[in-house]
Design a protein around this motif. Structure first.
Motif: not given
Length: 170
Positions: A131-136, A143-144
């Protein structure tokens, strides 16, 4: 020395050794996967017939149902293939075998759509770093948000967990 379990098969109580229990559970699960999901009556009839076979072979409730008795009951009931083909889901795939991994959106570990939880389950990791990597990546342009929405639409949701009233916690 073998471990024994107390189980109810077709509303009858039996003491069964661990190997025989695993064999019977595997057989009944295989049949359950081949019957329509809403056909509890047929499954109940199958369990009652197996209980009758056990009672024929085991005259005293003090005796333990062994693997030989389970094998005989399975032979008399028939192979699971005789009960039909395995159920398929809407995508046309059969239920996953225990060793197979499929990328699915998580039903239990979700914040928005279960994408990150599903990816974490697929790779066997904790969902928080995913989740943290996706948010960053979303915040800093790697990442769009549209990619996340597309993943939400493309990745199927995990099947609902089955509730088995006969399952024992160990």
């Amino acid at each position: 020395m073998k471990e024994t379990l107390n189980v109810n098969v077709g509303s009858m109580a039996f003491t069964i050794d661990d190997d025989a229990y695993r064999m019977l559970k595997s057989y009944l699960d295989d049949i359950r996967d081949r019957l329509p999901a809403d056909d509890a009556e047929t499954m109940d009839d199958i369990e009652r017939r197996i209980a009758e076979i056990f009672r024929e072979r085991i005259p005293s409730p003090m005796l333990v149902v062994g693997a030989d008795t389970v094998r005989e009951a399975i032979a008399r009931m028939g192979r699971p293939e005789e009960f039909g083909e395995r159920r398929t889901d809407a995508a046309g795939t059969t239920d996953a075998e225990p060793g197979e991994r499929h990328l699915r959106r998580s039903r239990t570990d979700r914040s928005i759509a279960g994408i990150c939880g599903g990816i974490a389950e697929f790779f066997g990791t904790d969902p928080t770093p995913v989740r943290l990597v996706t948010l960053l990546l979303i915040l800093f342009g790697g990442l769009s948000i549209w990619i996340y929405v597309v993943l939400w639409l493309v990745i199927p949701e995990a099947p609902a967990p089955r509730f088995d009233i006969h399952a024992k916690k160990r």
